[in-house]
Design a protein around this motif. Structure first.
Motif, mmCIF file in Angstrom:
data_model
loop_
_atom_site.group_PDB
_atom_site.id
_atom_site.type_symbol
_atom_site.label_atom_id
_atom_site.label_comp_id
_atom_site.label_asym_id
_atom_site.label_seq_id
_atom_site.Cartn_x
_atom_site.Cartn_y
_atom_site.Cartn_z
ATOM 1 N N LEU A 89 0.825 -1.206 0.000
ATOM 2 C CA LEU A 89 0.000 0.000 0.000
ATOM 3 C C LEU A 89 0.861 1.258 0.000
ATOM 4 N N ASN A 90 2.003 1.175 0.670
ATOM 5 C CA ASN A 90 2.895 2.324 0.777
ATOM 6 C C ASN A 90 3.840 2.445 -0.410
ATOM 7 N N ASN A 91 3.947 1.390 -1.203
ATOM 8 C CA ASN A 91 4.811 1.375 -2.383
ATOM 9 C C ASN A 91 4.046 0.681 -3.510
ATOM 10 N N PRO A 92 3.011 1.342 -4.038
ATOM 11 C CA PRO A 92 2.109 0.686 -4.990
ATOM 12 C C PRO A 92 2.789 0.288 -6.291
ATOM 13 N N ASP A 93 2.254 -0.744 -6.912
ATOM 14 C CA ASP A 93 2.768 -1.257 -8.184
ATOM 15 C C ASP A 93 2.107 -0.464 -9.316
ATOM 16 N N MET A 94 2.902 0.317 -10.028
ATOM 17 C CA MET A 94 2.357 1.169 -11.074
ATOM 18 C C MET A 94 1.838 0.364 -12.268
ATOM 19 N N ARG A 95 2.302 -0.885 -12.399
ATOM 20 C CA ARG A 95 1.767 -1.742 -13.455
ATOM 21 C C ARG A 95 0.286 -2.021 -13.203
ATOM 22 N N VAL A 96 -0.049 -2.270 -11.947
ATOM 23 C CA VAL A 96 -1.442 -2.507 -11.576
ATOM 24 C C VAL A 96 -2.268 -1.249 -11.827
ATOM 25 N N SER A 97 -1.723 -0.110 -11.461
ATOM 26 C CA SER A 97 -2.437 1.157 -11.658
ATOM 27 C C SER A 97 -2.715 1.407 -13.139
ATOM 28 N N SER A 98 -1.726 1.121 -13.995
ATOM 29 C CA SER A 98 -1.892 1.345 -15.436
ATOM 30 C C SER A 98 -2.976 0.444 -16.014
ATOM 31 N N LEU A 99 -2.967 -0.828 -15.613
ATOM 32 C CA LEU A 99 -3.970 -1.775 -16.095
ATOM 33 C C LEU A 99 -5.365 -1.392 -15.611
ATOM 34 N N ALA A 100 -5.455 -1.038 -14.330
ATOM 35 C CA ALA A 100 -6.749 -0.675 -13.750
ATOM 36 C C ALA A 100 -7.319 0.582 -14.412
ATOM 37 N N ASP A 101 -6.461 1.582 -14.630
ATOM 38 C CA ASP A 101 -6.919 2.832 -15.251
ATOM 39 C C ASP A 101 -7.431 2.570 -16.665
ATOM 40 N N PHE A 102 -6.711 1.731 -17.415
ATOM 41 C CA PHE A 102 -7.153 1.432 -18.781
ATOM 42 C C PHE A 102 -8.500 0.721 -18.772
ATOM 43 N N ALA A 103 -8.630 -0.277 -17.902
ATOM 44 C CA ALA A 103 -9.873 -1.050 -17.854
ATOM 45 C C ALA A 103 -11.051 -0.181 -17.456
ATOM 46 N N LYS A 104 -10.859 0.654 -16.458
ATOM 47 C CA LYS A 104 -11.959 1.509 -16.006
ATOM 48 C C LYS A 104 -12.384 2.506 -17.085
ATOM 49 N N ALA A 105 -11.445 2.886 -17.947
ATOM 50 C CA ALA A 105 -11.760 3.860 -18.988
ATOM 51 C C ALA A 105 -12.341 3.216 -20.242
ATOM 52 N N ASN A 106 -12.110 1.898 -20.417
ATOM 53 C CA ASN A 106 -12.466 1.284 -21.690
ATOM 54 C C ASN A 106 -13.374 0.051 -21.620
ATOM 55 N N PHE A 107 -13.350 -0.690 -20.506
ATOM 56 C CA PHE A 107 -14.187 -1.886 -20.402
ATOM 57 C C PHE A 107 -15.644 -1.494 -20.133
ATOM 58 N N PRO A 108 -16.588 -2.260 -20.660
ATOM 59 C CA PRO A 108 -17.998 -1.993 -20.330
ATOM 60 C C PRO A 108 -18.283 -2.117 -18.841
ATOM 61 N N ALA A 109 -17.622 -3.089 -18.194
ATOM 62 C CA ALA A 109 -17.782 -3.304 -16.749
ATOM 63 C C ALA A 109 -16.618 -4.148 -16.258
ATOM 64 N N THR A 110 -16.328 -4.067 -14.954
ATOM 65 C CA THR A 110 -15.217 -4.849 -14.375
ATOM 66 C C THR A 110 -15.665 -5.498 -13.070
ATOM 67 N N PRO A 111 -16.697 -6.344 -13.091
ATOM 68 C CA PRO A 111 -17.231 -6.888 -11.838
ATOM 69 C C PRO A 111 -16.246 -7.764 -11.071
ATOM 70 N N LEU A 112 -15.485 -8.608 -11.756
ATOM 71 C CA LEU A 112 -14.563 -9.489 -11.032
ATOM 72 C C LEU A 112 -13.380 -8.709 -10.486
ATOM 73 N N PHE A 113 -12.879 -7.759 -11.250
ATOM 74 C CA PHE A 113 -11.794 -6.911 -10.759
ATOM 75 C C PHE A 113 -12.248 -6.123 -9.539
ATOM 76 N N ASP A 114 -13.461 -5.590 -9.578
ATOM 77 C CA ASP A 114 -13.992 -4.847 -8.425
ATOM 78 C C ASP A 114 -14.104 -5.754 -7.205
ATOM 79 N N TYR A 115 -14.494 -6.993 -7.438
ATOM 80 C CA TYR A 115 -14.587 -7.978 -6.356
ATOM 81 C C TYR A 115 -13.193 -8.217 -5.752
ATOM 82 N N ALA A 116 -12.187 -8.359 -6.631
ATOM 83 C CA ALA A 116 -10.818 -8.587 -6.157
ATOM 84 C C ALA A 116 -10.310 -7.392 -5.350
ATOM 85 N N ARG A 117 -10.711 -6.190 -5.739
ATOM 86 C CA ARG A 117 -10.316 -5.002 -4.987
ATOM 87 C C ARG A 117 -10.921 -5.006 -3.581
#
Length: 218
Positions: A99-127
């Motif tokens: 949490l104190n040293n976040p993985d920017m790879r995860v941030s990049s993937l998450a940002d892309f999905a949130k901007a382009n996927f119709p929905a991300t129910p399983l990813f939201d569940y994992a969060r």
């Protein structure tokens, strides 16, 4: 497939291509290259380290999160079930990132999905699972394996290109681990070429990093 699916797969290949020379696969590739072996030998020595502990958690992560979500388990029920079964949640946890040293790879993937996927129910569940696990230890984050795994499942179900049966088949045959292998092979080849370009000699591990264990001895 829709255009966002192709772009997401390309992004996965980019973020998985390399994570430095210290990880087991890159290290093996470098050591083998410096032993004078050819490209294919050096590449396969690195690839053979991929498994549950290094890079090979994507398929099982997708199965674990999907099964829990499909059964209607709450994130807390899923975490408790895995704890009672004495099983690790694949896709959760990192040796360096937290949490104190976040993985920017995860941030990049998450940002892309949130901007382009119709929905991300399983990813939201994992969060939501991540919120529970990081409350115990800050490094029990949703790592890049878990991020790719859950988002790829969301892609399969949300893209409109696959039936439910086809999506499950793709997960079962190991296409997610294959995605990591394809991406990381690029990085391993890069490490091999670096060693050859720099004309590096035979690698010998430093003695001060070696400890001989002698139970009962002085």
């Amino acid at each position: 497939m829709p255009d966002f699916a192709y772009k997401f797969i390309e992004l996965c290949l980019i973020v998985t291509a390399d994570h430095g020379p210290a990880v087991s696969g890159a290290h093996n590739t470098i050591v083998t290259a410096r032993a004078g072996k050819d490209l294919v030998s050096s590449l396969t020595s690195g690839l053979l380290t991929i498994g549950d502990r290094f890079g090979g958690a994507l398929d099982e992560s997708a199965r674990q999160f999907s099964n829990a979500y499909d059964k209607g388990e709450t994130p807390l029920e899923f975490v408790n079930e895995m704890k009672c079964s004495h099983k690790y949640i694949q896709g959760i946890g990192h040796r360096v990132k937290s949490l104190n040293n976040p993985d920017m790879r995860v941030s990049s993937l998450a940002d892309f999905a949130k901007a382009n996927f119709p929905a991300t129910p399983l990813f939201d569940y994992a969060r939501q699972v991540e919120k529970i696990t990081t409350s115990k230890k800050p490094n029990l984050i949703l790592n890049v394996d878990g991020c790719i795994a859950t988002l790829f499942v969301d892609l399969l179900y949300q893209s409109g290109s696959f039936s439910v049966e086809e999506a499950r088949d793709l997960i079962d045959i190991g296409c997610l681990n294959a995605l990591f292998v394809a991406g990381r092979s690029i990085g391993f080849i890069g490490h091999y070429l670096d060693q050859k370009r720099l004309k590096q000699g035979l690698y010998r591990h430093p003695w001060d990093d070696i400890a001989y264990m002698n139970p009962g001895g002085d």
